[in-house]
Structure formats: C-alpha cells, structure tokens
Scaffold this motif. Structure first.
Motif, PDB file in Angstrom:
ATOM      1  N   VAL A  96      -1.885   2.800  -5.145  1.00  0.00           N
ATOM      2  CA  VAL A  96      -1.463   4.205  -5.131  1.00  0.00           C
ATOM      3  C   VAL A  96      -2.718   5.029  -4.878  1.00  0.00           C
ATOM      4  N   PHE A  97      -2.823   5.537  -3.648  1.00  0.00           N
ATOM      5  CA  PHE A  97      -4.047   6.246  -3.259  1.00  0.00           C
ATOM      6  C   PHE A  97      -3.737   7.206  -2.131  1.00  0.00           C
ATOM      7  N   VAL A  98      -3.933   8.504  -2.373  1.00  0.00           N
ATOM      8  CA  VAL A  98      -3.764   9.509  -1.328  1.00  0.00           C
ATOM      9  C   VAL A  98      -5.056   9.540  -0.531  1.00  0.00           C
ATOM     10  N   ASN A  99      -4.999   8.960   0.652  1.00  0.00           N
ATOM     11  CA  ASN A  99      -6.207   8.722   1.444  1.00  0.00           C
ATOM     12  C   ASN A  99      -6.625   9.958   2.236  1.00  0.00           C
ATOM     13  N   PRO A 100      -7.747  10.561   1.904  1.00  0.00           N
ATOM     14  CA  PRO A 100      -8.119  11.812   2.576  1.00  0.00           C
ATOM     15  C   PRO A 100      -8.478  11.651   4.045  1.00  0.00           C
ATOM     16  N   THR A 101      -8.919  10.476   4.463  1.00  0.00           N
ATOM     17  CA  THR A 101      -9.400  10.343   5.841  1.00  0.00           C
ATOM     18  C   THR A 101      -8.283  10.308   6.874  1.00  0.00           C
ATOM     19  N   GLN A 102      -7.016  10.174   6.435  1.00  0.00           N
ATOM     20  CA  GLN A 102      -5.930  10.151   7.408  1.00  0.00           C
ATOM     21  C   GLN A 102      -5.211  11.485   7.534  1.00  0.00           C
ATOM     22  N   PHE A 103      -5.700  12.506   6.822  1.00  0.00           N
ATOM     23  CA  PHE A 103      -5.120  13.841   6.917  1.00  0.00           C
ATOM     24  C   PHE A 103      -5.986  14.704   7.826  1.00  0.00           C
ATOM     25  N   ALA A 133      16.060   9.759   5.930  1.00  0.00           N
ATOM     26  CA  ALA A 133      15.068   8.729   5.626  1.00  0.00           C
ATOM     27  C   ALA A 133      14.255   9.148   4.407  1.00  0.00           C
ATOM     28  N   LEU A 134      14.132   8.248   3.445  1.00  0.00           N
ATOM     29  CA  LEU A 134      13.375   8.552   2.238  1.00  0.00           C
ATOM     30  C   LEU A 134      11.914   8.790   2.576  1.00  0.00           C
ATOM     31  N   SER A 135      11.352   9.828   1.996  1.00  0.00           N
ATOM     32  CA  SER A 135       9.958  10.183   2.216  1.00  0.00           C
ATOM     33  C   SER A 135       9.456  10.959   1.014  1.00  0.00           C
ATOM     34  N   SER A 136       8.192  10.756   0.688  1.00  0.00           N
ATOM     35  CA  SER A 136       7.590  11.519  -0.410  1.00  0.00           C
ATOM     36  C   SER A 136       7.595  13.012  -0.101  1.00  0.00           C
ATOM     37  N   ARG A 137       7.633  13.357   1.179  1.00  0.00           N
ATOM     38  CA  ARG A 137       7.625  14.766   1.569  1.00  0.00           C
ATOM     39  C   ARG A 137       8.970  15.456   1.341  1.00  0.00           C
ATOM     40  N   THR A 181      -4.270  21.391   4.411  1.00  0.00           N
ATOM     41  CA  THR A 181      -3.142  21.882   3.617  1.00  0.00           C
ATOM     42  C   THR A 181      -2.181  20.754   3.287  1.00  0.00           C
ATOM     43  N   ASP A 182      -1.942  19.880   4.249  1.00  0.00           N
ATOM     44  CA  ASP A 182      -1.057  18.734   4.034  1.00  0.00           C
ATOM     45  C   ASP A 182      -1.622  17.825   2.936  1.00  0.00           C
ATOM     46  N   LEU A 183      -2.929  17.623   2.960  1.00  0.00           N
ATOM     47  CA  LEU A 183      -3.576  16.813   1.921  1.00  0.00           C
ATOM     48  C   LEU A 183      -3.425  17.487   0.557  1.00  0.00           C
ATOM     49  N   ALA A 184      -3.663  18.781   0.501  1.00  0.00           N
ATOM     50  CA  ALA A 184      -3.613  19.507  -0.772  1.00  0.00           C
ATOM     51  C   ALA A 184      -2.205  19.531  -1.364  1.00  0.00           C
ATOM     52  N   THR A 185      -1.193  19.599  -0.505  1.00  0.00           N
ATOM     53  CA  THR A 185       0.180  19.721  -0.996  1.00  0.00           C
ATOM     54  C   THR A 185       0.897  18.381  -1.129  1.00  0.00           C
ATOM     55  N   TYR A 186       0.232  17.298  -0.746  1.00  0.00           N
ATOM     56  CA  TYR A 186       0.891  15.994  -0.835  1.00  0.00           C
ATOM     57  C   TYR A 186       1.200  15.703  -2.307  1.00  0.00           C
ATOM     58  N   PRO A 187       2.449  15.325  -2.618  1.00  0.00           N
ATOM     59  CA  PRO A 187       2.823  15.167  -4.038  1.00  0.00           C
ATOM     60  C   PRO A 187       2.065  14.038  -4.728  1.00  0.00           C
ATOM     61  N   PRO A 195       0.837  -1.210   0.000  1.00  0.00           N
ATOM     62  CA  PRO A 195       0.000   0.000   0.000  1.00  0.00           C
ATOM     63  C   PRO A 195       0.865   1.252   0.000  1.00  0.00           C
ATOM     64  N   THR A 196       0.576   2.196  -0.890  1.00  0.00           N
ATOM     65  CA  THR A 196       1.336   3.448  -0.923  1.00  0.00           C
ATOM     66  C   THR A 196       0.377   4.618  -1.166  1.00  0.00           C
ATOM     67  N   MET A 197       0.894   5.827  -0.938  1.00  0.00           N
ATOM     68  CA  MET A 197       0.165   7.031  -1.322  1.00  0.00           C
ATOM     69  C   MET A 197       0.847   7.700  -2.515  1.00  0.00           C
ATOM     70  N   GLY A 198       1.615   6.900  -3.266  1.00  0.00           N
ATOM     71  CA  GLY A 198       2.243   7.433  -4.467  1.00  0.00           C
ATOM     72  C   GLY A 198       3.481   8.247  -4.180  1.00  0.00           C
TER      73      GLY A 198
END
Length: 281
Positions: free
Chosen positions: A54-61, A183-187, A65-71, A27-30
């Motif tokens: 690959v799914f940016v899950n809105p319920t865990q944000f 540490a590798l991170s999408s952020r 702003t963090d949800l909107a800017t997530y790559p 499971p990833t958020m891309g």
C-alpha cells in the motif's frame, strides 16, 4: 497479518516465507475496494504467502493536485487486508521507498507512448520505477494486476523484460464492477451523488458498442462511443482508442488486429475515470 514499514523487515520476513513456498504480490496505492480484494483472493488461491503493498507513489503523478487528493485510508485498508487473509501488508513511507531520488529512465517503447502515456507524460516511467522496486523488495513468484489498467499491464510486462525479472509471472485479472457496471476505482469516492449516478454510462455505452461494431466501421464505432457518452451531463471523453491488445497501438480497421481492445478515459466532472472493453472479431 503483519504490517511492515521497512524494506529490511520485509526482506527478512519474506526470506523465511520463500523457503516455505511461493509468494504472491498485489501492488496497490491503497483506498482498497472489492477490485483489490479480488486480486488478493486470486493471490491467496495460488500462493503460499501473500503480500500486499500500500503505497501512493509520487513519481507516477504528473498532476500535483491528483496526488494531493488521492484517497488515503490506511486503517480501513488494514482491516480489509486482514479479513482477506493477507500475510504481510507492506505500508512504507516515501522516504523508505525513495531514500534518494530515482532518476532511472526506462525504455518502455511504443506500449507506453500512446493513450495514458501521451496524456500523462512521465506517468508510466514512474509506474516502472515503483513496481521494479517492489519486485526487488519482495522477489515474488507472481504479481497481480487488474485489467482496468489495461495499458499499465503491458508497460509492466515490458519493464519485467527490461529488468530481467526471470521467472516472475504477471497475472492479469478481470475488471471488477459495481452492480450498475461502473468499474471499481479508488477515485470513485470523489464523485458527487449526481456524478456517481451518471458514471455507469461509460460501461453501458462500451457494452452497447460491441453490437454496434458488428455493423459499423472502426472509425464510426469510436465516434459513436465518444458522441454518446459526451451527451450526458458531467461527462467529457478525453480519448477513446481501439488498439491491438498486445502492442497497444491504435488500429484503423478491424482487420488489423485479432485482439482489438477499446480503451477509454472520461472526465466525470473533475474525476478522471478509465475503462476498457474487448471486441471479439
């Protein structure tokens, strides 16, 4: 590799695959990077079929702003997955995963109440919602998660217990790092050049704390880590807790746990970075 957008198609494909052997889910958020690829590689080694969601899950944000800017890098993600030998990339819409609001509240207990649970109210309930859905959609043999999100793995194990996913193996995989230790991170892509040059301090100080901990009390070790990181520009430690690896509960003395883990969250500018380190007692 096939890209799948709907649950119905995913289940049809995996029904056929299941008859041929094991299924590994990542499971990833891309915004995939080498850390994700290491999970995929492990899944590829251990299973007959590999699925990556690959799914940016809105319920865990809990921060809009963090949800909107997530790559979001779907095209690049697809290319990386294909190169890594993924069989099925599940890339659904929000409406497909949540055709109606998910109002489930999980009794995740103490593992979800501290650290990230305290700082991000509702975050782990959202994680439990989406991961439980992904498990039901795919019925995997094994699911793979990176240890960078150390507390999250404990939460997922608790959810698996609550939801009765019998026979499902949760596989935790080591943190993948840049050559300078970050540490590798999408952020990480959100860090400015100046911030990126400072961010490796987190891992460097955590590693140094392994030596300090041989001579310092637990409380002094925590203070040393926090104070040392906070000296650097852009850096602001949100929390540093040393917890038991199984219960996620903070400990006050080294003798209270056979498996102490230091878990840290640091704001580098406005980018929230997490990391952890295992202390050997």
């Amino acid at each position: 590799m096939e890209i799948i957008r709907t649950v119905a198609e995913l289940q049809a494909k995996l029904g056929e695959a299941r008859s041929r052997g094991t299924i590994g889910l990542v499971p990833t958020m891309g915004a995939l990077h080498a850390g994700h690829l290491s999970l995929i590689e492990r899944a590829r080694e251990e299973n007959d079929t590999v699925v990556v969601s690959v799914f940016v899950n809105p319920t865990q944000f809990n921060n809009p702003t963090d949800l909107a800017t997530y790559p979001r890098t779907e095209e690049a993600d697809a290319a990386l997955m294909e190169g890594a030998g993924v069989d099925y990339a599940f890339m659904p819409s929000v409406e497909e995963v949540y055709p109606e609001p998910d109002n489930r509240q999980f009794d995740l207990g103490p593992v979800a109440e501290v650290m990230e649970g305290a700082m991000r109210p509702g975050h782990f309930n959202g994680v439990a919602q989406v991961v439980s859905k992904l498990f039901r959609f795919t019925e995997p043999t094994r699911a793979y998660f990176g240890e960078k999100d150390f507390q999250q793995i404990a939460v997922i194990r608790r959810m698996v217990e609550l939801e009765g996913f019998e026979g499902l193996e949760i596989v935790d995989c080591p943190i993948k790092r840049e050559t300078d230790g970050l540490a590798l991170s999408s952020r990480n892509v959100r860090l400015s050049a100046e911030q990126r040059s400072v961010a490796p301090v987190i891992a460097q100080v955590l590693r140094s704390s392994l030596i300090k901990a041989r001579e310092m009390s637990l409380a002094d070790t925590k203070k040393w880590v926090t104070d040392t990181i906070n000296v650097f520009p852009f850096m602001n430690v949100e929390y540093y807790e040393i917890v038991d690896a199984l219960t996620m509960q903070p400990i006050a003395e080294w003798s209270e746990s056979e498996q102490p883990v230091g878990c840290i969250t640091v704001f580098c500018g406005d980018v929230r970075l997490i990391d952890n380190i295992k202390y050997v007692r």
